[in-house]
Design a protein around this motif. Structure first.
Motif, PDB file in Angstrom:
ATOM      1  N   ILE A   1       0.845  -1.191   0.000  1.00 27.86           N
ATOM      2  CA  ILE A   1       0.000   0.000   0.000  1.00 27.86           C
ATOM      3  C   ILE A   1       0.880   1.241   0.000  1.00 27.86           C
ATOM      4  N   GLY A   2       0.508   2.241  -0.818  1.00 25.19           N
ATOM      5  CA  GLY A   2       1.266   3.480  -0.871  1.00 25.19           C
ATOM      6  C   GLY A   2       0.352   4.682  -1.001  1.00 25.19           C
ATOM      7  N   PRO A   3       0.857   5.881  -0.697  1.00 24.25           N
ATOM      8  CA  PRO A   3       0.045   7.101  -0.815  1.00 24.25           C
ATOM      9  C   PRO A   3      -0.173   7.470  -2.266  1.00 24.25           C
ATOM     10  N   LYS A   4      -1.343   8.031  -2.563  1.00 26.45           N
ATOM     11  CA  LYS A   4      -1.668   8.390  -3.940  1.00 26.45           C
ATOM     12  C   LYS A   4      -2.019   9.864  -4.062  1.00 26.45           C
ATOM     13  N   GLN A   5      -3.114  10.284  -3.426  1.00 25.35           N
ATOM     14  CA  GLN A   5      -3.542  11.686  -3.490  1.00 25.35           C
ATOM     15  C   GLN A   5      -3.856  12.149  -2.072  1.00 25.35           C
ATOM     16  N   THR A   6      -2.794  12.479  -1.328  1.00 29.40           N
ATOM     17  CA  THR A   6      -2.951  12.872   0.073  1.00 29.40           C
ATOM     18  C   THR A   6      -2.553  14.321   0.314  1.00 29.40           C
ATOM     19  N   MET A   7      -2.191  15.052  -0.721  1.00 26.60           N
ATOM     20  CA  MET A   7      -1.800  16.462  -0.610  1.00 26.60           C
ATOM     21  C   MET A   7      -0.689  16.660   0.423  1.00 26.60           C
TER      22      MET A   7
ATOM     23  N   THR B   1      -0.353  12.950   6.124  1.00 27.39           N
ATOM     24  CA  THR B   1      -0.029  11.585   6.551  1.00 27.39           C
ATOM     25  C   THR B   1      -1.293  10.747   6.682  1.00 27.39           C
ATOM     26  N   VAL B   2      -1.252   9.552   6.117  1.00 25.32           N
ATOM     27  CA  VAL B   2      -2.356   8.607   6.266  1.00 25.32           C
ATOM     28  C   VAL B   2      -2.163   7.874   7.591  1.00 25.32           C
ATOM     29  N   GLU B   3      -3.201   7.909   8.440  1.00 25.39           N
ATOM     30  CA  GLU B   3      -3.128   7.296   9.758  1.00 25.39           C
ATOM     31  C   GLU B   3      -4.194   6.218   9.910  1.00 25.39           C
ATOM     32  N   ALA B   4      -4.032   5.422  10.982  1.00 24.10           N
ATOM     33  CA  ALA B   4      -5.012   4.368  11.319  1.00 24.10           C
ATOM     34  C   ALA B   4      -5.316   3.490  10.112  1.00 24.10           C
ATOM     35  N   LEU B   5      -4.274   3.159   9.351  1.00 28.37           N
ATOM     36  CA  LEU B   5      -4.440   2.349   8.147  1.00 28.37           C
ATOM     37  C   LEU B   5      -4.663   0.888   8.541  1.00 28.37           C
ATOM     38  N   LEU B   6      -5.768   0.328   8.077  1.00 22.89           N
ATOM     39  CA  LEU B   6      -6.171  -1.017   8.479  1.00 22.89           C
ATOM     40  C   LEU B   6      -6.697  -1.765   7.257  1.00 22.89           C
ATOM     41  N   VAL B   7      -6.218  -2.988   7.048  1.00 24.49           N
ATOM     42  CA  VAL B   7      -6.669  -3.829   5.941  1.00 24.49           C
ATOM     43  C   VAL B   7      -7.379  -5.045   6.532  1.00 24.49           C
TER      44      VAL B   7
ATOM     45  N   GLY C   1      -1.217   1.165  10.887  1.00 23.89           N
ATOM     46  CA  GLY C   1      -0.983   2.417  11.609  1.00 23.89           C
ATOM     47  C   GLY C   1      -0.695   3.548  10.640  1.00 23.89           C
ATOM     48  N   LYS C   2       0.372   4.314  10.882  1.00 24.61           N
ATOM     49  CA  LYS C   2       0.743   5.413   9.993  1.00 24.61           C
ATOM     50  C   LYS C   2       1.446   4.883   8.747  1.00 24.61           C
ATOM     51  N   LEU C   3       1.107   5.468   7.614  1.00 23.63           N
ATOM     52  CA  LEU C   3       1.714   5.057   6.350  1.00 23.63           C
ATOM     53  C   LEU C   3       2.999   5.845   6.120  1.00 23.63           C
ATOM     54  N   ASN C   4       4.110   5.132   6.005  1.00 21.98           N
ATOM     55  CA  ASN C   4       5.402   5.763   5.756  1.00 21.98           C
ATOM     56  C   ASN C   4       5.680   5.745   4.257  1.00 21.98           C
ATOM     57  N   PRO C   5       5.599   6.916   3.574  1.00 20.59           N
ATOM     58  CA  PRO C   5       5.798   6.928   2.115  1.00 20.59           C
ATOM     59  C   PRO C   5       7.234   6.588   1.703  1.00 20.59           C
ATOM     60  N   GLN C   6       8.188   6.671   2.640  1.00 23.88           N
ATOM     61  CA  GLN C   6       9.575   6.354   2.313  1.00 23.88           C
ATOM     62  C   GLN C   6       9.844   4.855   2.313  1.00 23.88           C
ATOM     63  N   LYS C   7       9.027   4.118   3.051  1.00 18.33           N
ATOM     64  CA  LYS C   7       9.177   2.667   3.114  1.00 18.33           C
ATOM     65  C   LYS C   7       7.779   2.062   3.119  1.00 18.33           C
ATOM     66  N   LEU C   8       7.292   1.687   1.958  1.00 25.88           N
ATOM     67  CA  LEU C   8       5.916   1.249   1.821  1.00 25.88           C
ATOM     68  C   LEU C   8       5.672  -0.066   2.548  1.00 25.88           C
ATOM     69  N   PRO C   9       4.581  -0.160   3.296  1.00 25.31           N
ATOM     70  CA  PRO C   9       4.284  -1.404   4.015  1.00 25.31           C
ATOM     71  C   PRO C   9       3.918  -2.533   3.058  1.00 25.31           C
TER      72      PRO C   9
ATOM     73  N   LYS D   1      -7.504   7.196   8.113  1.00 30.46           N
ATOM     74  CA  LYS D   1      -7.827   8.573   8.490  1.00 30.46           C
ATOM     75  C   LYS D   1      -6.720   9.486   7.988  1.00 30.46           C
ATOM     76  N   ILE D   2      -7.106  10.696   7.585  1.00 33.21           N
ATOM     77  CA  ILE D   2      -6.125  11.717   7.184  1.00 33.21           C
ATOM     78  C   ILE D   2      -6.527  13.024   7.858  1.00 33.21           C
ATOM     79  N   GLN D   3      -5.666  13.506   8.751  1.00 40.90           N
ATOM     80  CA  GLN D   3      -5.942  14.752   9.455  1.00 40.90           C
ATOM     81  C   GLN D   3      -5.664  15.955   8.552  1.00 40.90           C
ATOM     82  N   GLN D   4      -6.454  17.003   8.751  1.00 36.78           N
ATOM     83  CA  GLN D   4      -6.280  18.279   8.046  1.00 36.78           C
ATOM     84  C   GLN D   4      -6.349  18.147   6.526  1.00 36.78           C
ATOM     85  N   LEU D   5      -7.219  17.232   6.079  1.00 37.67           N
ATOM     86  CA  LEU D   5      -7.472  17.086   4.638  1.00 37.67           C
ATOM     87  C   LEU D   5      -8.924  16.706   4.425  1.00 37.67           C
TER      88      LEU D   5
END
Length: 372
Positions: free
Chosen positions: A249-255, A258-264, A298-306, A332-336
């Motif tokens: 999973i990686g970030p796509k359109q998050t402006m 940070t993507v948080e509480a990521l759950l699959v 949890g939090k999505l790290n764009p530098q090291k994709l989970p 969840k994404i805060q301030q977006l």
């Protein structure tokens, strides 16, 4: 008129759903299932069922039930005729109207449904008109859709929550930078609706405390930005009690947020006994009783994709699962605000003091499903 459509196979499984306004839970179909169980033959199921809040209107074609959900009274024959048009169109496009064909051409089916109804009302139902807008599937188009993936359905249900602590009787005006993107809105009783209709501005005298100022809906798929992308491969083998799973999973359109509480969450086939996986980020659990695999990132790290990969152990001698499971994504994404709605300004009239004003944005995944 027509709020939602569910396609149900002969076994009672919902394999496709389409919503033209807000999403209606699948639980509304429970009323239909209760009646279906009591019927001797599928043809004996009444075409019109009344529930406490909806009308369910159905037809039975090719061992499939086409179930429409209607919230207001409409001529039932009008809806039944439309459902037959849907079945006829699928037949005309793909040669037959069956569960397998619909699943194989699900992208085109969703495109057809989008054109055939406009905000719940029939729009283009003639086959020759539809073929000018949506090309019948070809081998090349099917391969491209399979390789690249397509957003089948996307919409946003938004809400503006207010927290007010002001003395006196302040008259507030809230304006947005881009109010025209809102398709459907509902307001707190304090809002002056005529002002909104004429100027797209919220004018109101607020009550004290916390309250919902406005609910809104964005249904245009080109306006719905999907915040993450998912690369997945889930396969089961014809021989041997084993399958493979590989998800990234990686970030796509998050402006830049940070993507948080990521759950699959994955509902596995009944034959899966255990999972021997390795997660580069977060942790996973597999519940043998419910057959549910949960990967808490949890939090999505764009530098090291989970990444989650490894083996799925299946029951010896069990047949290969017919369909791969879908992935349900929570985040969840805060301030977006993924809708793109932004507050322009908030003005106060009728009082002389200067209030504190603040805005917070939050994006949460409602029903975010990735099909494998």
């Amino acid at each position: 008129m027509i709020h939602s459509l569910f396609l149900i196979n002969h076994s009672g499984d919902i394999f496709l759903e389409k919503h033209w306004k807000s999403v209606i839970s699948r639980s509304v179909c429970d009323y239909f299932f209760d009646v279906k169980e009591k019927a001797v033959d599928p043809e004996n199921v009444p075409p019109v069922l009344q529930t406490p809040h909806h009308y369910l209107i159905t037809i039975y074609r090719g061992k499939l039930f086409f179930l429409s959900v209607v919230q207001t009274e409409v001529p039932p024959l009008f809806v039944i005729e439309f459902l037959h048009r849907v079945a006829d169109t699928i037949q005309d496009y793909f040669g037959e109207c069956s569960e397998g064909v619909i699943k194989d051409n699900v992208v085109t089916v969703y495109e057809l449904l989008e054109e055939m109804l406009d905000n719940g009302f029939p729009l283009a139902t003639e086959s020759n008109v539809l073929k000018e807008m949506i090309r019948p599937p070809t081998i090349l188009r099917s391969v491209v859709n399979t390789l690249t993936g397509t957003t089948v359905f996307a919409e946003i249900q938004g809400v503006i929550e207010a927290c007010v602590s002001l003395s006196g009787m302040p008259d507030l005006t809230l304006s947005f930078m881009n109010p025209r993107l809102l398709d459907d809105v509902s307001f707190h009783p304090c809002v002056r609706f005529k002002r909104w209709e004429s100027e797209r501005v919220l004018s109101f005298i607020p009550p004290d405390g916390n309250f919902i100022l406005m609910n809104y809906h964005v249904s245009s798929q080109n306006l719905v930005a999907i915040p993450v992308y998912v690369k997945q491969s889930i396969s089961f083998f014809e021989t041997g009690p084993c399958g493979r799973l590989d998800i990234t999973i990686g970030p796509k359109q998050t402006m830049g947020k940070t993507v948080e509480a990521l759950l699959v969450t994955i509902y596995m086939p009944k034959s899966v006994l255990s999972a021997n996986l390795t997660a580069t980020q977060g942790s996973y659990t597999y519940d043998l009783a419910t057959k549910v695999l949960v990967w808490d990132i949890g939090k999505l790290n764009p530098q090291k994709l989970p990444n989650l990969r490894g083996a799925l152990i299946t029951q010896a001698g069990a047949p290969k699962p017919e369909d791969n499971p879908s992935l349900n994504i929570g985040l969840k994404i805060q301030q977006l605000a993924i809708s793109g709605l932004k507050v322009s300004r908030l003005d106060m009239y009728g009082e002389k003091y200067k209030p504190f004003k603040g805005v917070k944005y939050l994006t949460k995944a409602g029903k975010f499903q990735v099909r494998t």
